[in-house]
Design an enzyme around this catalytic site. Structure first.
Site, short mmCIF file in Angstrom:
data_model
loop_
_atom_site.label_atom_id
_atom_site.label_comp_id
_atom_site.label_asym_id
_atom_site.label_seq_id
_atom_site.Cartn_x
_atom_site.Cartn_y
_atom_site.Cartn_z
N LYS A 14 -6.17 15.08 98.99
CA LYS A 14 -7.08 14.15 99.68
C LYS A 14 -6.62 12.72 99.46
CE LYS A 14 -9.21 12.49 95.74
NZ LYS A 14 -8.91 11.15 95.23
N GLY A 98 -2.02 13.23 88.47
CA GLY A 98 -2.13 11.86 87.96
C GLY A 98 -1.86 10.88 89.08
N GLY A 104 -5.35 18.86 91.46
CA GLY A 104 -5.93 19.82 90.52
C GLY A 104 -7.33 20.24 90.95
N SER A 106 -8.42 20.29 93.99
CA SER A 106 -8.27 21.15 95.17
C SER A 106 -7.84 22.56 94.76
CB SER A 106 -7.24 20.52 96.11
OG SER A 106 -7.15 21.25 97.30
N ASP A 138 -14.49 15.69 91.88
CA ASP A 138 -13.91 15.83 93.22
C ASP A 138 -13.94 17.27 93.74
OD1 ASP A 138 -13.28 13.17 93.14
OD2 ASP A 138 -11.13 13.46 92.80
C1 LIG Z 1 -11.85 8.22 91.06
C2 LIG Z 1 -11.64 9.56 91.70
C3 LIG Z 1 -12.00 9.48 93.18
O1 LIG Z 1 -11.57 10.58 93.88
O2 LIG Z 1 -10.31 9.83 91.66
P1 LIG Z 1 -9.05 10.64 91.23
O3 LIG Z 1 -9.33 11.52 90.04
O4 LIG Z 1 -8.67 11.47 92.40
O5 LIG Z 1 -8.03 9.62 90.90
C4 LIG Z 1 -12.53 10.61 91.03
O6 LIG Z 1 -13.88 10.34 91.29
C5 LIG Z 1 -12.37 10.78 89.55
O7 LIG Z 1 -13.07 11.93 89.20
P2 LIG Z 1 -12.51 12.99 88.16
O8 LIG Z 1 -11.06 13.26 88.50
O9 LIG Z 1 -13.39 14.15 88.09
O10 LIG Z 1 -12.57 12.17 86.89
P3 LIG Z 1 -12.28 12.67 85.42
O11 LIG Z 1 -10.84 12.93 85.25
O12 LIG Z 1 -13.23 13.74 85.05
O13 LIG Z 1 -12.70 11.33 84.69
C6 LIG Z 1 -12.13 10.90 83.53
C7 LIG Z 1 -13.01 9.81 82.98
O14 LIG Z 1 -13.12 8.71 83.91
C8 LIG Z 1 -14.42 8.15 83.85
N1 LIG Z 1 -15.09 8.26 85.15
C9 LIG Z 1 -14.71 9.20 86.05
C10 LIG Z 1 -15.37 9.28 87.27
C11 LIG Z 1 -16.42 8.39 87.54
N2 LIG Z 1 -17.09 8.42 88.69
N3 LIG Z 1 -16.78 7.47 86.62
C12 LIG Z 1 -16.12 7.40 85.43
O15 LIG Z 1 -16.46 6.55 84.62
C13 LIG Z 1 -15.17 8.90 82.76
O16 LIG Z 1 -14.97 8.21 81.56
C14 LIG Z 1 -14.44 10.23 82.72
O17 LIG Z 1 -14.55 10.86 81.47
N1 LIG Z 2 -3.93 22.75 88.59
C1 LIG Z 2 -3.76 21.47 88.25
N2 LIG Z 2 -3.00 20.67 89.00
C2 LIG Z 2 -2.84 19.36 88.66
N3 LIG Z 2 -3.38 18.78 87.58
C3 LIG Z 2 -4.15 19.53 86.79
C4 LIG Z 2 -4.37 20.89 87.08
N4 LIG Z 2 -5.16 21.36 86.13
C5 LIG Z 2 -5.42 20.36 85.28
N5 LIG Z 2 -4.81 19.24 85.65
C6 LIG Z 2 -4.95 17.96 84.95
O1 LIG Z 2 -5.86 17.17 85.71
C7 LIG Z 2 -5.43 15.84 85.80
C8 LIG Z 2 -5.90 15.27 87.14
O2 LIG Z 2 -5.23 15.95 88.12
P1 LIG Z 2 -5.61 15.92 89.67
O3 LIG Z 2 -6.81 16.71 89.96
O4 LIG Z 2 -4.38 16.25 90.41
O5 LIG Z 2 -6.16 14.52 89.88
P2 LIG Z 2 -5.75 13.13 90.30
O6 LIG Z 2 -6.41 13.02 91.65
O7 LIG Z 2 -6.43 12.27 89.28
O8 LIG Z 2 -4.29 13.06 90.33
C9 LIG Z 2 -3.92 15.88 85.64
O9 LIG Z 2 -3.48 14.75 84.93
C10 LIG Z 2 -3.64 17.16 84.87
O10 LIG Z 2 -3.38 16.91 83.51
#
Ligand SMILES: C[C@@](CO)(OP(=O)(O)O)[C@H](O)COP(=O)(O)OP(=O)(O)OC[C@H]1O[C@@H](n2ccc(N)nc2=O)[C@H](O)[C@@H]1O
Ligand SMILES: Nc1ncnc2c1ncn2[C@@H]1O[C@H](COP(=O)(O)OP(=O)(O)O)[C@@H](O)[C@H]1O
Length: 287
Positions: A14, A98, A104, A106, A138
């Site tokens: 996405k 990352g 991940g 998805s 997500d």
């Molecule tokens: C910012 C977004 C937008 O799509 O991006 P990406 O992960 O794709 O980069 C997401 O909401 C990311 O959500 P998600 O991927 O579940 O976040 P996590 O790894 O669980 O979050 C790690 C940490 O970031 C902080 N966190 C995360 C999401 C949020 N809405 N507020 C926060 O403050 C929290 O401290 C959490 O413990």
């Molecule tokens: N199946 C997976 N594919 C990718 N990353 C994964 C998976 N399972 C766990 N992770 C962990 O989740 C973190 C976030 O991955 P991802 O969902 O791809 O999110 P982001 O949108 O933040 O890149 C990665 O840094 C990785 O360590």
């Protein structure tokens, strides 16, 4: 009982077309507004049921964390449903992590949708989405299957129809840790809330990502990526918490330039020239 014992399924990435941080919850999580758009850069998952209840993962390509989101999704569904069946999951990983591309998340959603069918559970999507939120903010979006206006921390979804669009995606060779970006003192947390109607009336007014400045401070390669994508496409910007960026490809001339750029990326960089998806490939998948 379902006769199928194996499935090959896609897990698309996405983009966050914009991302605003509008506040903070009492537990510290940030309140967001965003439009999530599906793109045709996909991981491929092969699921094969096991009768001994074990959950196992095999990676084709780069090794994932031992207890990755696919295994966590399978375990959560196994425990919540009480099934005695297990699964072998083989992941062909294409979407970088990352990256803010949600790969991940998805993968986890595709595992839930696939196992719901293979294990003959017939959970409705809304129930799967509630389980999905426990795996990551997500994940419910990918269960929902439609491009969406997203609020809360990712659980409040309203489907939106987006105009067809080609995209250039670029990822520098760094993984941005989401937690560090949300904790940054550089992050503004009070962008004025908008409405879905505001977005529909003027989608071109929604192209800013509040997380881009802290992510750039974390790594200047984010800004390098934005500049590189801007050489071929329009409105280059970061997705999610980075480090991937994307730009709009509006003409064949831009597409040709983008293909050339993908062929000559610096060492360690990766990218994709693709299209937005109107729907998730599994949006009509039987539940
Ligand atoms: C910012 C977004 C937008 O799509 O991006 P990406 O992960 O794709 O980069 C997401 O909401 C990311 O959500 P998600 O991927 O579940 O976040 P996590 O790894 O669980 O979050 C790690 C940490 O970031 C902080 N966190 C995360 C999401 C949020 N809405 N507020 C926060 O403050 C929290 O401290 C959490 O413990
Ligand atoms: N199946 C997976 N594919 C990718 N990353 C994964 C998976 N399972 C766990 N992770 C962990 O989740 C973190 C976030 O991955 P991802 O969902 O791809 O999110 P982001 O949108 O933040 O890149 C990665 O840094 C990785 O360590």
């Amino acid at each position: 009982m379902s006769l199928r014992t194996l499935l090959d399924l896609p897990a698309p990435a996405k983009l966050n077309l914009f991302l605003h941080v509008t506040g903070r919850r009492e537990d510290g999580y940030h309140l967001l507004q965003s439009v999530f758009a599906l793109v045709d850069w996909c991981d491929l998952l092969h699921l094969e049921t096991r009768d001994d209840g074990r959950l196992q993962r095999h990676d084709l390509g780069p090794a994932l964390p031992a207890d990755d989101l696919c295994l966590r999704a399978a375990r959560a569904l196994q425990q919540a449903s009480g099934t005695r069946r297990g699964v072998d999951i083989t992941i062909e990983k294409h979407v970088p992590w990352g990256a803010g591309l949600g790969g991940g998340s998805s993968d986890a959603a595709t595992v839930l949708l696939g196992l719901n069918q293979l294990w003959g559970l017939h959970w409705p999507r809304a129930r799967l989405a509630r389980l999905a939120l426990g795996l990551g903010a997500d994940v419910p979006f990918f269960i929902g299957g439609r491009n969406a206006w997203v609020e809360g921390i990712g659980e409040a979804l309203q489907p939106v129809d987006l105009r067809p669009q080609r995209w250039l995606l670029l990822k520098p060779p760094i993984a941005v840790p989401t937690a560090a970006i949300f904790a940054s003192p550089l992050l503004g947390r009070d962008t004025k809330p908008a409405t879905l109607l505001d977005f529909l009336a003027d989608p071109d007014g929604f192209k800013h990502n509040d997380l881009q400045q802290p992510a750039t401070a974390y790594s200047p390669q984010v800004q390098e990526a934005v500049a590189l994508a801007a050489r071929c496409g329009d409105h280059s910007r970061m997705t999610g918490s980075g480090s991937a960026v994307f730009a709009e490809i509006g003409s064949e001339a831009q597409a040709i330039q983008a293909r050339q750029q993908l062929r000559s990326l610096p060492e360690g960089w990766t990218g994709w020239l693709g299209r937005g998806l109107e729907r998730h490939p599994l949006s009509d998948f039987a539940v």
